[in-house]
Structures are given as structure tokens and as C-alpha cells.
Write a protein that holds these residues in place. Structure first.
Motif, PDB file in Angstrom:
ATOM      1  N   ILE A  18      34.523  -3.226 -28.424  1.00  0.00           N
ATOM      2  CA  ILE A  18      35.608  -3.121 -29.413  1.00  0.00           C
ATOM      3  C   ILE A  18      36.968  -3.167 -28.730  1.00  0.00           C
ATOM      4  CG2 ILE A  18      36.691  -1.542 -31.074  1.00  0.00           C
ATOM      5  CD1 ILE A  18      33.852  -0.667 -31.865  1.00  0.00           C
ATOM      6  N   THR A  19      37.093  -2.509 -27.587  1.00  0.00           N
ATOM      7  CA  THR A  19      38.387  -2.439 -26.896  1.00  0.00           C
ATOM      8  C   THR A  19      38.577  -3.557 -25.882  1.00  0.00           C
ATOM      9  OG1 THR A  19      37.469  -0.938 -25.227  1.00  0.00           O
ATOM     10  CG2 THR A  19      38.527   0.066 -27.175  1.00  0.00           C
ATOM     11  N   ASN A  20      37.666  -4.528 -25.864  1.00  0.00           N
ATOM     12  CA  ASN A  20      37.722  -5.665 -24.941  1.00  0.00           C
ATOM     13  C   ASN A  20      37.771  -5.226 -23.473  1.00  0.00           C
ATOM     14  OD1 ASN A  20      37.621  -7.647 -26.937  1.00  0.00           O
ATOM     15  ND2 ASN A  20      39.825  -7.455 -27.297  1.00  0.00           N
ATOM     16  N   THR A  21      37.027  -4.189 -23.151  1.00  0.00           N
ATOM     17  CA  THR A  21      36.910  -3.724 -21.773  1.00  0.00           C
ATOM     18  C   THR A  21      35.712  -4.411 -21.131  1.00  0.00           C
ATOM     19  OG1 THR A  21      37.747  -1.569 -22.474  1.00  0.00           O
ATOM     20  CG2 THR A  21      36.695  -1.675 -20.312  1.00  0.00           C
ATOM     21  N   ASN A  22      35.888  -4.873 -19.920  1.00  0.00           N
ATOM     22  CA  ASN A  22      34.792  -5.521 -19.210  1.00  0.00           C
ATOM     23  C   ASN A  22      33.942  -4.480 -18.493  1.00  0.00           C
ATOM     24  OD1 ASN A  22      35.515  -8.100 -19.949  1.00  0.00           O
ATOM     25  ND2 ASN A  22      36.929  -8.330 -18.239  1.00  0.00           N
ATOM     26  N   LEU A  23      32.637  -4.585 -18.700  1.00  0.00           N
ATOM     27  CA  LEU A  23      31.686  -3.735 -17.988  1.00  0.00           C
ATOM     28  C   LEU A  23      31.039  -4.561 -16.886  1.00  0.00           C
ATOM     29  CD1 LEU A  23      29.900  -1.898 -20.931  1.00  0.00           C
ATOM     30  CD2 LEU A  23      31.690  -1.019 -19.444  1.00  0.00           C
ATOM     31  N   SER A  24      30.598  -3.889 -15.876  1.00  0.00           N
ATOM     32  CA  SER A  24      29.943  -4.573 -14.769  1.00  0.00           C
ATOM     33  C   SER A  24      28.662  -5.256 -15.255  1.00  0.00           C
ATOM     34  CB  SER A  24      29.608  -3.561 -13.669  1.00  0.00           C
ATOM     35  OG  SER A  24      28.853  -4.173 -12.659  1.00  0.00           O
ATOM     36  N   SER A  25      28.466  -6.474 -14.796  1.00  0.00           N
ATOM     37  CA  SER A  25      27.255  -7.199 -15.204  1.00  0.00           C
ATOM     38  C   SER A  25      26.002  -6.603 -14.574  1.00  0.00           C
ATOM     39  CB  SER A  25      27.371  -8.671 -14.831  1.00  0.00           C
ATOM     40  OG  SER A  25      27.482  -8.817 -13.431  1.00  0.00           O
ATOM     41  N   SER A  26      26.166  -5.755 -13.566  1.00  0.00           N
ATOM     42  CA  SER A  26      24.999  -5.102 -12.963  1.00  0.00           C
ATOM     43  C   SER A  26      24.393  -4.048 -13.895  1.00  0.00           C
ATOM     44  CB  SER A  26      25.377  -4.452 -11.628  1.00  0.00           C
ATOM     45  OG  SER A  26      26.323  -3.423 -11.835  1.00  0.00           O
ATOM     46  N   LEU A  27      25.121  -3.691 -14.955  1.00  0.00           N
ATOM     47  CA  LEU A  27      24.602  -2.729 -15.925  1.00  0.00           C
ATOM     48  C   LEU A  27      23.722  -3.380 -16.989  1.00  0.00           C
ATOM     49  CD1 LEU A  27      27.746  -0.490 -16.527  1.00  0.00           C
ATOM     50  CD2 LEU A  27      25.696   0.096 -15.246  1.00  0.00           C
ATOM     51  N   ASN A  28      23.693  -4.701 -17.040  1.00  0.00           N
ATOM     52  CA  ASN A  28      22.908  -5.393 -18.066  1.00  0.00           C
ATOM     53  C   ASN A  28      21.428  -5.008 -18.067  1.00  0.00           C
ATOM     54  OD1 ASN A  28      25.031  -6.659 -19.301  1.00  0.00           O
ATOM     55  ND2 ASN A  28      24.847  -8.536 -18.097  1.00  0.00           N
ATOM     56  N   PRO A  29      20.746  -4.929 -16.919  1.00  0.00           N
ATOM     57  CA  PRO A  29      19.334  -4.502 -16.966  1.00  0.00           C
ATOM     58  C   PRO A  29      19.164  -3.087 -17.527  1.00  0.00           C
ATOM     59  CG  PRO A  29      19.835  -5.474 -14.837  1.00  0.00           C
ATOM     60  CD  PRO A  29      21.128  -5.345 -15.568  1.00  0.00           C
TER      61      PRO A  29
END
Length: 106
Positions: free
Chosen positions: A37-48
Motif C-alpha cells: 500500500i505504501t509502495n515500500t520495497n521489500l527484499s526479494s529474499s523474503l519471497n520464499p
């Protein structure tokens, strides 16, 4: 030690851990939604981790639907037992279908 006593201790331990993990998964998914919602990028390593928590929440949700459907036949309140099963998982279903606690068994 008695086998039933060991089973009870293991079930209690799993129920506590499951409740903590499901609550954490809900918090993690809330954080992910907030980041979107806030357009904050999360680390792609958290996807799993997100996929694992989504699988766990989905499977617990399906188990809670099953528990709500079968709870009246075991003289339990459907919504109450569904919420309980959502947080403790398969053990809630095992307790629901346990023959030793079934009063209709001869």
C-alpha cells in the motif's frame, strides 16, 4: 512414561508453537500488505518466507472450514472450534475426530 502422557505433552507443545507461528504469519502478511500500500520495497529474499506463510495460513484456513463443518456432529460450537483449529492446525482436527472423546461411541 505413559504413551498418552507423551502424546498430550507433544500436542500441547505443537499447539503453542503453531499458535505463535500462525499469529506471526498473519503479522508478516499484514506487513507485506502495508508495504504494498505504501509502495515500500521489500527484499526479494523474503519471497520464499511469504510463500511458506501463505501456504500455512491457507492450509489452516481449510482445516478450520472442515472443523466448522463437523463440529456440530461432535456437539461443539462451529465458529469457536473453527477459530481454535485455525490457530492449532491439524491437532484441532485430530482432537475433533478422536474416538476416545466421542460420546456416541459404544
Amino acid at each position: 512414561m505413559n504413551l498418552k502422557l507423551i502424546k498430550r505433552y507433544i500436542f500441547t507443545f505443537v499447539k503453542i508453537i503453531s499458535t505463535i507461528l500462525i499469529t506471526s504469519a498473519i503479522g508478516l502478511e499484514s506487513w507485506n500488505i502495508y508495504a504494498l500500500i505504501t509502495n515500500t520495497n521489500l527484499s526479494s529474499s523474503l519471497n520464499p518466507i511469504f510463500w511458506i506463510e501463505r501456504f500455512a495460513v491457507t492450509s489452516h484456513f481449510i482445516e478450520s472450514i472442515i472443523a466448522a463443518f463437523y463440529a456440530p456432529s461432535r456437539k461443539k460450537m462451529p465458529i469457536k472450534y473453527a477459530i481454535y483449529t485455525f490457530f492449532v492446525g491439524t491437532i484441532g482436527l485430530l482432537e475433533l475426530f478422536d474416538r476416545e472423546n466421542d460420546s456416541s461411541t459404544p
